[in-house]
Motif scaffolding. Structure first.
Motif: not given
Length: 381
Positions: A141-162
């Protein structure tokens, strides 16, 4: 759309308005200040941490109370500062910059009547979410949480910037302010990279990226942000009313960014800078007066690069720089991309989940983080 406030509102706007005038001293002070700041942050990581926290705190205050267009200045400054924080060991979590930008955009969107591109921004993000379940099932779980944060924080920022940039109107002065806000901290990054290069003992160049000339940090990241600052500097140079005493130092700064990006031996920064400039040219050539400025800048940079900069880089790198930038070797990226496509072919509906592809690529023969984001998206999402 939200109409931008007058350019005279706020210190950042006043500072960049100087680009259209004749005052050089404030811009020099801005650059020198970030040279000193970067060196201090490198020596005292606590200052780097304080700087990172202060940027977010000021950004939140701006998003809540200041004219809405000033949020773009702070967001751009954070983009320029993120690599600087990592180089100077600021005690903030790895994805701090992206979450900081997402936070500012989200707060500001409360004040903005977001009508344009809502569906696009939401759809882009929502389509990436179903595969998250697979990461949770496949990894601790902790490793999954890190990977999800690492890979989706960029798309989250991009979506909000768009969403934000689609619904906020920026004046020419605001755009210049945004560019200058990003360039300022990148001057600090360039300073650390140059200092590391100049003080290195037995510096050797090979056909691979160089961490020494990148200030001891990742060449990919340093090259990318230097290239982005170089592109913004080029766009600022095309301001027709720019005074000569401002234009010349700005031109030297652009050349400095280009040289240091080239010395990282990570080809992405210069490649993306020139690609961005080419894309901008498609729009800029429509104006006759801008065409003349564009041609003059292109010719000048071409001559300086060919007859002044490149020969010296050839000597400094013992000919390795030409080998590096004329090589078609993909540095194993094509192998990783092919493995990603193979994983996608075997899991075409939901992919394998964020962060799972490297493990599967390792079983196929080559692990590690993806550099080709398009194939990673197919494999994992």
């Amino acid at each position: 759309a939200v109409t931008a406030a007058p350019a005279s509102v706020g210190a950042p706007a006043r500072g960049v308005a100087l680009l259209g005038g004749h005052r050089l001293a404030p811009l020099v002070a801005l650059g020198v200040g970030h040279v000193v700041l970067a060196l201090v942050m490198r020596s005292v990581p606590a200052i780097a941490t304080l700087h990172a926290v202060a940027c977010l705190a000021i950004g939140v205050a701006v998003a809540l109370r200041r004219p809405v267009h000033e949020v773009a200045y702070v967001a751009a400054y954070i983009v320029g500062s993120e690599v600087l924080w990592r180089m100077t060991r600021a005690a903030v979590f790895w994805e701090y910059g992206k979450y900081a930008i997402a936070t500012l955009m989200l707060i500001s969107l409360v004040r903005v009547r977001a009508r344009r591109n809502r569906e696009l921004a939401v759809l882009y993000l929502v389509l990436l979410l179903p595969s998250v379940v697979l990461s949770v099932l496949a990894l601790p779980f902790d490793l999954a949480r890190q990977h999800i944060s690492f890979n989706l924080s960029g798309p989250l920022a991009l979506a909000l910037c768009v969403l934000w940039f689609s619904n906020v109107r920026l004046s020419d002065t605001d755009l210049r302010a945004t560019m200058l806000a990003l360039i300022a901290p990148v001057i600090g990054i360039g300073t650390l990279a140059y200092y590391s290069t100049a003080t290195a003992v037995d510096l050797e160049f090979v056909g691979d990226s160089n961490s020494v000339t990148s200030g001891g940090f990742g060449p990919n990241q340093v090259s990318a942000v230097l290239g982005l600052a170089m592109l913004f500097g080029l766009l600022l140079l095309l301001e027709r009313k720019l005074a000569l005493r401002v234009r010349v130092p700005l031109l030297l700064l652009v050349i400095g960014f280009a040289v240091q990006a080239a010395l990282t031996f990570s080809r992405g920064g210069l490649t993306l800078a020139f690609a961005g400039a080419l894309a901008a040219t498609f729009y800029l050539v429509r104006d006759a007066r801008t065409r003349l400025t564009l041609a003059a800048v292109a010719v000048l940079l071409g001559l300086v690069g060919t007859y002044v900069v490149l020969p010296r880089l050839e000597v400094f790198t013992q000919g390795k720089i030409t080998e590096r930038y004329t090589s078609l070797d993909s540095s194993n990226r094509s192998v990783m991309a092919s493995y990603d496509l193979q994983i996608f072919a075997e899991h075409p509906i939901l992919g394998v989940g964020p962060g799972v592809a490297p493990k599967l690529r390792e079983e196929l023969g080559h692990g590690g983080a993806a550099h080709t984001e398009y194939t990673r998206l197919l494999a994992e999402h």
